[in-house]
Motif scaffolding. Structure first.
Motif, PDB file in Angstrom:
ATOM      1  N   PRO A   9      17.519  14.485  -1.763  1.00 10.34           N
ATOM      2  CA  PRO A   9      17.178  13.073  -1.701  1.00 10.34           C
ATOM      3  C   PRO A   9      17.697  12.646   0.062  1.00 10.34           C
ATOM      4  CG  PRO A   9      18.049  13.238  -3.802  1.00 10.34           C
ATOM      5  CD  PRO A   9      18.575  14.511  -3.172  1.00 10.34           C
ATOM      6  N   GLY A  10      16.749  12.020   0.481  1.00 10.52           N
ATOM      7  CA  GLY A  10      17.128  11.548   1.640  1.00 10.52           C
ATOM      8  C   GLY A  10      16.741  12.363   2.919  1.00 10.52           C
ATOM      9  N   GLU A  11      16.658  13.697   2.663  1.00  9.75           N
ATOM     10  CA  GLU A  11      16.302  14.657   3.564  1.00  9.75           C
ATOM     11  C   GLU A  11      14.984  14.471   4.473  1.00  9.75           C
ATOM     12  OE1 GLU A  11      19.613  17.929   2.466  1.00  9.75           O
ATOM     13  OE2 GLU A  11      17.495  18.536   2.355  1.00  9.75           O
ATOM     14  N   GLY A  12      13.833  13.957   3.787  1.00  5.48           N
ATOM     15  CA  GLY A  12      12.839  13.709   4.293  1.00  5.48           C
ATOM     16  C   GLY A  12      11.548  14.722   4.199  1.00  5.48           C
ATOM     17  N   ALA A  13      11.787  15.869   3.453  1.00  2.00           N
ATOM     18  CA  ALA A  13      10.758  16.938   3.357  1.00  2.00           C
ATOM     19  C   ALA A  13       9.506  16.422   2.324  1.00  2.00           C
ATOM     20  CB  ALA A  13      11.335  18.043   2.807  1.00  2.00           C
ATOM     21  N   PRO A  77      18.996   9.801  -6.838  1.00  2.00           N
ATOM     22  CA  PRO A  77      19.785   9.153  -7.802  1.00  2.00           C
ATOM     23  C   PRO A  77      19.511   8.168  -8.789  1.00  2.00           C
ATOM     24  CG  PRO A  77      20.612   9.757  -5.689  1.00  2.00           C
ATOM     25  CD  PRO A  77      19.048  10.029  -5.514  1.00  2.00           C
ATOM     26  N   ASP A  78      19.918   7.712  -9.681  1.00  2.00           N
ATOM     27  CA  ASP A  78      19.909   6.599 -10.547  1.00  2.00           C
ATOM     28  C   ASP A  78      20.249   5.552  -9.470  1.00  2.00           C
ATOM     29  OD1 ASP A  78      19.649   5.649 -13.517  1.00  2.00           O
ATOM     30  OD2 ASP A  78      20.934   4.479 -12.486  1.00  2.00           O
ATOM     31  N   ARG A  79      19.714   4.210  -9.547  1.00  2.00           N
ATOM     32  CA  ARG A  79      19.837   3.207  -8.854  1.00  2.00           C
ATOM     33  C   ARG A  79      21.176   2.265  -9.179  1.00  2.00           C
ATOM     34  NH1 ARG A  79      14.056   3.190  -9.545  1.00  2.00           N
ATOM     35  NH2 ARG A  79      12.979   3.261  -7.705  1.00  2.00           N
ATOM     36  N   ASP A  81      23.646   4.028 -11.159  1.00  2.00           N
ATOM     37  CA  ASP A  81      24.637   5.021 -11.637  1.00  2.00           C
ATOM     38  C   ASP A  81      24.609   6.110 -10.913  1.00  2.00           C
ATOM     39  OD1 ASP A  81      26.363   6.635 -12.737  1.00  2.00           O
ATOM     40  OD2 ASP A  81      25.388   6.710 -14.794  1.00  2.00           O
ATOM     41  N   PRO A  82      25.603   6.330  -9.737  1.00  2.00           N
ATOM     42  CA  PRO A  82      25.670   7.349  -8.696  1.00  2.00           C
ATOM     43  C   PRO A  82      25.902   8.663  -9.259  1.00  2.00           C
ATOM     44  CG  PRO A  82      27.454   5.959  -8.562  1.00  2.00           C
ATOM     45  CD  PRO A  82      26.712   4.944  -9.539  1.00  2.00           C
ATOM     46  N   ASP A  83      26.535   8.542 -10.639  1.00  2.00           N
ATOM     47  CA  ASP A  83      27.058  10.045 -11.068  1.00  2.00           C
ATOM     48  C   ASP A  83      25.615  10.644 -11.985  1.00  2.00           C
ATOM     49  OD1 ASP A  83      29.566   9.916 -10.188  1.00  2.00           O
ATOM     50  OD2 ASP A  83      30.231   8.697 -11.932  1.00  2.00           O
ATOM     51  N   CYS A  84      24.454   9.884 -12.083  1.00  2.00           N
ATOM     52  CA  CYS A  84      23.205  10.188 -12.669  1.00  2.00           C
ATOM     53  C   CYS A  84      22.228  10.494 -11.690  1.00  2.00           C
ATOM     54  CB  CYS A  84      22.937   9.281 -13.817  1.00  2.00           C
ATOM     55  SG  CYS A  84      21.599   9.585 -14.594  1.00  2.00           S
ATOM     56  N   CYS A  85      21.479  11.388 -11.857  1.00  2.00           N
ATOM     57  CA  CYS A  85      20.127  11.725 -11.138  1.00  2.00           C
ATOM     58  C   CYS A  85      18.983  11.460 -12.025  1.00  2.00           C
ATOM     59  CB  CYS A  85      20.246  13.334 -10.587  1.00  2.00           C
ATOM     60  SG  CYS A  85      18.969  13.374  -9.072  1.00  2.00           S
ATOM     61  N   ARG A  86      17.863  11.035 -11.432  1.00  2.00           N
ATOM     62  CA  ARG A  86      16.805  10.902 -12.294  1.00  2.00           C
ATOM     63  C   ARG A  86      15.666  12.106 -11.732  1.00  2.00           C
ATOM     64  NH1 ARG A  86      15.581   7.294 -16.157  1.00  2.00           N
ATOM     65  NH2 ARG A  86      17.246   5.634 -16.583  1.00  2.00           N
ATOM     66  N   LEU A  87      15.017  12.696 -12.601  1.00  2.00           N
ATOM     67  CA  LEU A  87      13.843  13.494 -12.199  1.00  2.00           C
ATOM     68  C   LEU A  87      12.842  12.648 -12.533  1.00  2.00           C
ATOM     69  CD1 LEU A  87      14.523  16.767 -14.479  1.00  2.00           C
ATOM     70  CD2 LEU A  87      15.338  16.146 -12.113  1.00  2.00           C
ATOM     71  N   ARG A  88      11.803  12.221 -11.366  1.00  2.00           N
ATOM     72  CA  ARG A  88      10.896  11.140 -11.369  1.00  2.00           C
ATOM     73  C   ARG A  88       9.630  11.672 -11.795  1.00  2.00           C
ATOM     74  NH1 ARG A  88      13.882   6.663 -11.199  1.00  2.00           N
ATOM     75  NH2 ARG A  88      15.410   6.849  -9.837  1.00  2.00           N
ATOM     76  N   TYR A  89       9.170  12.885 -11.030  1.00  2.00           N
ATOM     77  CA  TYR A  89       7.881  13.382 -11.400  1.00  2.00           C
ATOM     78  C   TYR A  89       7.862  14.855 -11.529  1.00  2.00           C
ATOM     79  CZ  TYR A  89       6.381   8.525 -10.056  1.00  2.00           C
ATOM     80  OH  TYR A  89       6.477   7.530  -9.741  1.00  2.00           O
ATOM     81  N   VAL A  90       7.105  15.310 -12.494  1.00  2.00           N
ATOM     82  CA  VAL A  90       7.207  16.811 -12.866  1.00  2.00           C
ATOM     83  C   VAL A  90       5.665  17.015 -12.842  1.00  2.00           C
ATOM     84  CG1 VAL A  90       7.700  18.830 -14.142  1.00  2.00           C
ATOM     85  CG2 VAL A  90       9.462  16.783 -14.100  1.00  2.00           C
ATOM     86  N   VAL A 121      21.692  14.195 -15.975  1.00  2.00           N
ATOM     87  CA  VAL A 121      20.363  14.061 -15.412  1.00  2.00           C
ATOM     88  C   VAL A 121      19.583  13.315 -16.611  1.00  2.00           C
ATOM     89  CG1 VAL A 121      18.452  15.314 -14.595  1.00  2.00           C
ATOM     90  CG2 VAL A 121      20.776  16.301 -14.212  1.00  2.00           C
ATOM     91  N   LYS A 122      18.842  12.458 -16.053  1.00  2.00           N
ATOM     92  CA  LYS A 122      17.850  11.769 -16.885  1.00  2.00           C
ATOM     93  C   LYS A 122      16.454  11.928 -16.602  1.00  2.00           C
ATOM     94  CE  LYS A 122      20.884   7.885 -18.223  1.00  2.00           C
ATOM     95  NZ  LYS A 122      20.943   6.473 -18.359  1.00  2.00           N
ATOM     96  N   ILE A 123      15.264  11.742 -17.619  1.00  2.00           N
ATOM     97  CA  ILE A 123      13.986  11.880 -17.314  1.00  2.00           C
ATOM     98  C   ILE A 123      13.156  10.873 -18.304  1.00  2.00           C
ATOM     99  CG2 ILE A 123      13.649  13.946 -18.525  1.00  2.00           C
ATOM    100  CD1 ILE A 123      11.345  14.887 -16.724  1.00  2.00           C
ATOM    101  N   ALA A 124      12.065  10.369 -18.039  1.00  2.00           N
ATOM    102  CA  ALA A 124      11.395   9.562 -18.880  1.00  2.00           C
ATOM    103  C   ALA A 124      10.213  10.343 -19.059  1.00  2.00           C
ATOM    104  CB  ALA A 124      11.008   8.147 -18.160  1.00  2.00           C
ATOM    105  N   VAL A 125       9.607  10.479 -20.341  1.00  2.00           N
ATOM    106  CA  VAL A 125       8.298  11.264 -20.641  1.00  2.00           C
ATOM    107  C   VAL A 125       7.404  10.428 -21.334  1.00  2.00           C
ATOM    108  CG1 VAL A 125       9.623  13.559 -20.437  1.00  2.00           C
ATOM    109  CG2 VAL A 125       9.185  12.263 -22.744  1.00  2.00           C
TER     110      VAL A 125
END
Length: 200
Positions: A9-13, A77-79, A81-90, A121-125
């Motif tokens: 995240p944040g690296e811009g690719a 990262p979750d907005r 909770d900085p210890d949690c990352c969210r998978l946004r789109y698969v 890690v969280k994901i919404a389906v």
């Protein structure tokens, strides 16, 4: 096929995915989220024999697409909770769905997120097929919904979540409530998986 972390995240690719083959293709041209992919090992096309249902507009250059990408995921990262990352789109190429590529991509990404120091890690389906695939990757239904038709799943980054058959069934059958437009295949899938319980 090979897994690759494209950027954190944040690296811009960014990725240019053919919108005719990939759901959420437009989400991958945004530079802020991290991205991982499964791609062909030789740089060749993801589905050489695939023919799209519609032609590209004359203003779109087909050579601009990342044609070696078979599947992609974006994450951030979750907005709250900085210890949690969210998978946004698969997303998986339309011609390669059903091959188990999505779970392989998620597994690789979760391992990278654990190495990066995330605890969870969280994901919404929003469909029962994604729900099942995420359970195969060690996620478990939290009992929460993030939207009208989205169920939230979570796992520790370093280890799979503990399987809870009743919670799994609760989430699977929730798709009957969240979307009255389930296809016949989805209704059959929900009924079979609710009876069987979580994947082994």
């Amino acid at each position: 096929m090979e897994y690759a972390l494209v950027c954190r995240p944040g690296e811009g690719a960014t990725l240019r995915l053919d919108y005719r083959a990939f759901a959420y293709a437009g989400k991958f041209v945004v530079g802020a989220p991290g991205k991982s992919v499964i791609r062909t090992p030789d740089g060749g096309p993801a589905a050489p024999d695939w023919t799209p249902d519609e032609p590209l507009p004359e203003t779109v250059d087909p050579d601009a697409f990342d044609e070696d990408v078979i599947a992609a995921v974006s994450f951030s990262p979750d907005r709250t909770d900085p210890d949690c990352c969210r998978l946004r789109y698969v997303t998986v190429h339309a011609a390669r769905r059903g091959e188990g590529i999505g779970p392989r991509l998620i597994d690789g990404t979760v391992a990278d997120l654990a190495d990066a120091g995330f605890d969870r890690v969280k994901i919404a389906v929003n469909n029962p097929f994604a729900y099942e695939a995420c359970h195969k990757c060690g996620f478990a239904y939290t009992g929460e919904r993030t939207g009208l038709a989205e169920l939230e799943l979570e796992r520790p980054a370093a280890t799979p979540a503990r399987a809870d058959p009743e919670r799994y069934r609760e989430g699977m059958t929730a798709f009957r409530e969240t979307d009255g437009e389930l296809s016949r295949a989805e209704r059959r899938f929900v009924a079979e998986r609710a009876e069987r319980g979580p994947p082994g």
